[in-house]
Design an enzyme around this catalytic site. Structure first.
Site, PDB file in Angstrom:
ATOM      1  N   LYS A  25       2.810  67.362  23.841  1.00  0.00           N
ATOM      2  CA  LYS A  25       3.444  66.049  23.771  1.00  0.00           C
ATOM      3  C   LYS A  25       3.258  65.392  25.130  1.00  0.00           C
ATOM      4  CE  LYS A  25       6.332  63.175  21.519  1.00  0.00           C
ATOM      5  NZ  LYS A  25       7.668  63.256  20.974  1.00  0.00           N
ATOM      6  N   GLY A  60       5.978  58.888  23.119  1.00  0.00           N
ATOM      7  CA  GLY A  60       4.871  59.735  23.514  1.00  0.00           C
ATOM      8  C   GLY A  60       3.888  59.969  22.396  1.00  0.00           C
ATOM      9  N   VAL A  61       2.854  60.710  22.745  1.00  0.00           N
ATOM     10  CA  VAL A  61       1.753  61.004  21.834  1.00  0.00           C
ATOM     11  C   VAL A  61       1.707  62.514  21.635  1.00  0.00           C
ATOM     12  CG1 VAL A  61      -0.749  60.954  21.612  1.00  0.00           C
ATOM     13  CG2 VAL A  61       0.425  59.017  22.609  1.00  0.00           C
ATOM     14  N   VAL A  62       1.417  62.958  20.433  1.00  0.00           N
ATOM     15  CA  VAL A  62       1.306  64.399  20.164  1.00  0.00           C
ATOM     16  C   VAL A  62      -0.137  64.739  19.861  1.00  0.00           C
ATOM     17  CG1 VAL A  62       2.092  66.311  18.723  1.00  0.00           C
ATOM     18  CG2 VAL A  62       3.630  64.398  19.197  1.00  0.00           C
ATOM     19  N   GLY A  72       4.910  58.866  18.665  1.00  0.00           N
ATOM     20  CA  GLY A  72       6.285  58.445  18.492  1.00  0.00           C
ATOM     21  C   GLY A  72       6.566  57.258  19.390  1.00  0.00           C
ATOM     22  N   GLY A  82      -0.218  62.591  16.228  1.00  0.00           N
ATOM     23  CA  GLY A  82       0.757  61.567  15.907  1.00  0.00           C
ATOM     24  C   GLY A  82       1.244  60.845  17.148  1.00  0.00           C
ATOM     25  N   ASP A 101      17.148  62.440  17.071  1.00  0.00           N
ATOM     26  CA  ASP A 101      16.237  61.813  16.101  1.00  0.00           C
ATOM     27  C   ASP A 101      15.935  62.778  14.976  1.00  0.00           C
ATOM     28  OD1 ASP A 101      12.897  60.283  16.151  1.00  0.00           O
ATOM     29  OD2 ASP A 101      14.675  59.859  14.944  1.00  0.00           O
TER      30      ASP A 101
END
Lengths: 180, 669
Positions: free
Chosen positions: B69, B52-54, B49, B47, B168
């Site tokens: 992350k 950042g990227v997961v 956000g 995923g 969040d």
């Protein structure tokens, strides 16, 4: 695989992956969007390149068909019709949509898939009307109708007559889409 | 490919593209998979956000799968330091409902020819789905949804105690794994500041100046997810209280299917068609308070909101009477307080969650692992006095999952005194969370037991474990809306002495739950009465407004004593129970009629009852019925004035519809 083949494959993937990933990200939830993007590239790479006139349009055509298959699998009890149904229910959540820089992009989400695709393939991915038509397997006249419908929806969101939806505003929309 | 820091307009998207493309290249065997810092081999993208990227990755040093992350590097050192500091604080937080952080540092993503500077956070990989997907998977009961929300809230509250703010919180940041364990993920790392590219391509942070278009009509932009953000968070003043707002928003959405509007948050009465109107009043009020537009209007701490939600969860299990119960008619008999041996017990205080700051307490949850044997005895039954004193035998298997997250499976091994059934029935495991209190370790759970004879039966148990002993109370919810309540006692080996139906041998908390006819009143009883000086709960006080009255009691208040006598005379078996009830009833009783309490002496002859008001001397007459219920008649009349079910406690209704509660005081010598 030879060094030359590796280099060619890498170059092709790097060129096309962002576009097709972007296409699926706006339509398919994580992490399925990545799987669908990978599948589109795989199908694309399996094709005979000598028979592909327009790689970009060809790839987006593959992506469009995969999307329709994905949606159809997710709602087996109802026949999915891309002329009628939007994929709003399969999108990322309202909350994720809300963080997009331009929430007008979500106005397209309520349109039938074909209308949304036509608009984005032309304005965001730079395909000509004819290329979009070929990608979607529709006539250019139908594609124009789809795009007019999409512009109408956006204009309503902006609160202006659709004929006054300026190129600037359309470009802003495109930029927002590209950054998603 | 790009070397060094990502210089495209959106560096997070560029990072995602670089990793995704290289993964595909690797799948074709045309290049290596992307790696981070020569240690983490990226397996796939999960995923992306705002910051950042997961990815899912393999930690090649420890040979385990992790979630990784990745944040593109910032040019502003202060932002990086802030991010690493928060990651460090999160790494020190060990809580079963918070994702575990393993490692964090600056690093480099190698994706093909690209070398991308990044910050990385390595954490526990959760094989599951987020709360929203879990809700969409299949229909979930409100109890299950509440349990998941409370578990997530516990994790969030623990983070607050450790000085962390999530910023969040939303259903997508609550992960539920395949064994239904709940964990909060994606804490507020690198948030609070929007990031833009400056003209020279540097990535700089800027405190956000504009507000986002959100649920409460504020236009603009902000980090976080606007739909769940508190107004002050949209202004850049996130706090634990704004997390509470986000939690309440997510909870509302999860329970009703839609996000709360400003109207929902403020309104006391909702339209009939509104899903929120189906929420219990207590639950709706608690969430509405959490949705207050200012921090001052919300709970002081998230834990207080969670306590309310836990109260609602208990409420579903501890209702004593429901619709269409088979109830007995009871005559209230005044009696004195039951004297006798009192079981000394430690003071019961409100349940405390396991403190993150006290790891030894959490670790001792492991002491619960293994097999427990206990007996139950019925204190109150809605359908027949014959069940009073009925016993059951159980085995409880507890398996530790992680810390105080356990699996519990229940097996009923028999009924009756020393009777162990040949056919054992088993219920599947339930995930439970043990909490540490001043009484020991506690947890509550519902179990559904399948029985050839009785079909599916639901038991709701409240357990207390201390010093290799288990005690507590329970509700049995059988077919045809039959409800029993009782107490339990046992230990590591099957009990050798019979458990008597004497409520005074149970803990203060259990006495409150059995004696008080509604969850609000039992909670109130526990809070006010279970102190170090008080070990006995002789009564619950006036019946609360929300006390549910047994329908049969309502029917019997419209009957006449003549008809009831006839029924008793014609039923031999019924007469036996009538006589049994008559043996038990004589004595000094307290009858609460609304807020008024009357002390009565009850005498019994055959199945006929005589009651005397101790204060006024007024005499009343009544009858026990063929199933041992009690009625008392109107003065100079044969029509029933009061109808009650049970032997200490007893619950029922007066002819005017007013709910009644009765408690014995002492037996007549």
């Amino acid at each position: 695989m030879s060094t030359t083949d590796r280099a060619a494959l890498t170059s092709t993937v790097n060129e096309h992956y962002p576009r097709v990933k972007r296409y699926f990200r706006s339509r398919v939830p994580e992490p399925d969007c990545y799987d669908q993007a990978n599948e589109a590239i795989r199908v694309f790479l399996a094709a005979d390149p000598t028979k592909i006139e327009n790689p970009k349009a060809y790839l987006m055509g593959i992506a469009h068909k995969l999307l329709l298959k994905y949606i159809d699998r997710r709602r087996p009890s109802v026949g999915f019709d891309s002329e009628l149904h939007s994929i709003a229910e399969f999108r990322t959540s309202i909350s994720v949509q809300a963080v997009r820089r331009n929430r007008l992009v979500s106005a397209l989400a309520s349109l039938p898939v074909n209308h949304e695709d036509a608009f984005e393939l032309h304005y965001a991915e730079g395909l000509t009307i004819d290329e979009v038509a070929k990608t979607m397997g529709k006539s250019p006249a139908t594609v124009k109708r789809y795009m007019a419908s999409a512009k109408q929806a956006l204009a309503e969101k902006l609160g202006v007559p659709s004929e006054r939806l300026s190129d600037v505003e359309t470009r802003q929309l495109v930029e927002a889409y590209r950054s998603s | 490919m790009i070397i060094g820091r990502v210089s495209t307009r959106n560096p997070v998207v560029a990072l995602e593209d670089a990793i995704g493309a290289q993964l595909l290249v690797a799948q074709f065997g045309a290049g290596p998979a992307p790696v981070v810092t020569h240690r983490y081999q990226i397996l796939d993208l999960r995923g992306r956000g705002a910051n950042g990227v997961v990815c899912r990755a393999r930690d090649t040093k420890l040979n385990r799968i992790v979630a990784l992350k990745l944040y593109p590097r910032f040019d502003d050192e202060s932002i990086e330091l802030e991010t690493l500091r928060e990651a460090q604080a999160l790494a020190q937080l060990e809580h079963p409902n918070v994702v575990r952080i393993y490692d964090h540092d600056r690093g480099t993503v190698e994706a093909g020819e690209a070398r991308l500077a990044c910050l990385f956070v390595s954490m526990e990989f959760i094989d599951g789905r987020h709360l929203k997907a879990w809700l969409a998977e299949s229909e979930r009961s409100r109890a299950d949804v509440l349990r998941a929300l409370v578990a997530a809230g516990d994790g969030l509250a623990a983070a607050h105690e450790a000085g962390l703010i999530h910023r969040d919180f939303k259903p997508e940041n609550v992960m539920i794994d395949n064994s239904d364990r709940v964990r909060v993920v994606d804490f507020g790392l690198a948030r609070g500041l929007s990031v833009e590219n400056s003209e020279d391509g540097r990535r700089v942070g800027r405190a956000h100046q504009v507000m986002v278009s959100a649920r409460f009509t504020r236009p603009g932009l902000a980090p976080g997810t606007p739909e769940y953000m508190a107004p002050e968070a949209l202004d850049g003043h996130a706090s634990a209280s704004s997390d509470q707002f986000s939690f309440a928003t997510a909870a509302w959405e999860s329970l009703t299917g839609h996000l709360p509007s400003e109207n929902d948050a403020a309104s006391e009465s909702l339209g009939r068609g509104d899903p929120a109107s189906q929420l219990p009043t207590r639950l709706r009020s608690a969430l509405q308070r959490g949705l207050a537009l200012t921090p001052e209007g919300r709970y002081a701490e998230l834990g207080e909101l969670l306590d309310e939600l836990r109260g609602v969860e208990r409420q579903k299990r501890t209702y004593l009477v429901g619709a269409a119960l088979v109830s007995f008619v009871a005559i209230l008999v005044g009696a004195g307080w039951a004297l006798g041996a009192r079981v000394p017990e430690p003071a019961a205080t409100p349940v405390e969650t396991a403190s993150v700051a006290s790891p030894p307490a959490v670790d001792k949850c492991a002491n619960l692992v293994g097999t427990w044997h206990y007996d139950t005895v019925v204190i109150w039954a809605s359908d027949s006095v014959r069940w009073h004193g009925a016993t059951g035998h159980y085995e409880l298997e507890i398996e530790q999952l992680d810390g105080c997250a356990m699996n519990a499976s229940l097996r009923k091994t028999g009924d009756g005194p020393r009777h162990y059934a040949k056919n054992l029935v088993r219920e599947g495991a339930r995930g439970v969370r043990v909490v540490r209190t001043s009484n020991g370790h506690e947890f509550s759970s519902e179990f559904v037991i399948a029985s050839e004879k009785h079909g599916k039966i639901t038991y709701a148990f409240n357990y207390v474990f201390a010093d290799d002993q288990v005690s507590g109370d329970y509700q049995y919810l059988g077919a045809d809306n039959v409800v029993w309540t009782g107490i339990l006692r046992g230990g590591r080996t099957p009990p050798t002495t019979e458990l008597s139906p004497d409520l005074r041998q149970a803990s203060c908390t259990s006495q409150c739950r059995v004696r008080c006819p509604s969850p609000n009143s039992s909670d109130d009883c526990i809070e006010r009465r279970c102190t170090s000086e008080r070990v006995d709960v002789p009564d619950c006080g006036p019946p609360p407004a929300d006390q549910t009255v047994p329908p049969l009691a309502r029917e019997l208040v419209r009957a006449s004593l003549d008809s009831l006598r006839t029924a008793v005379d014609e039923d031999d078996k019924g007469r036996r129970w009538c006589t049994k009830a008559a043996e038990t009833l004589p004595g000094h009783w307290m009858l609460w009629t609304g807020a008024t309490v009357t002390e009565l002496d009850v005498r019994v002859s055959d199945c006929e009852l005589e009651l005397v008001d101790r204060r006024t001397g007024e005499r009343m007459h009544g009858q026990t019925t063929s199933v041992g219920a009690w009625v008392v008649a109107e003065p100079n009349s044969d029509w029933v004035r009061w109808a009650l079910v049970g032997w200490d406690p007893a619950f029922g209704v007066g002819a005017t519809g007013i709910p009644l509660v009765a408690h014995r005081r002492q037996n007549t010598p």
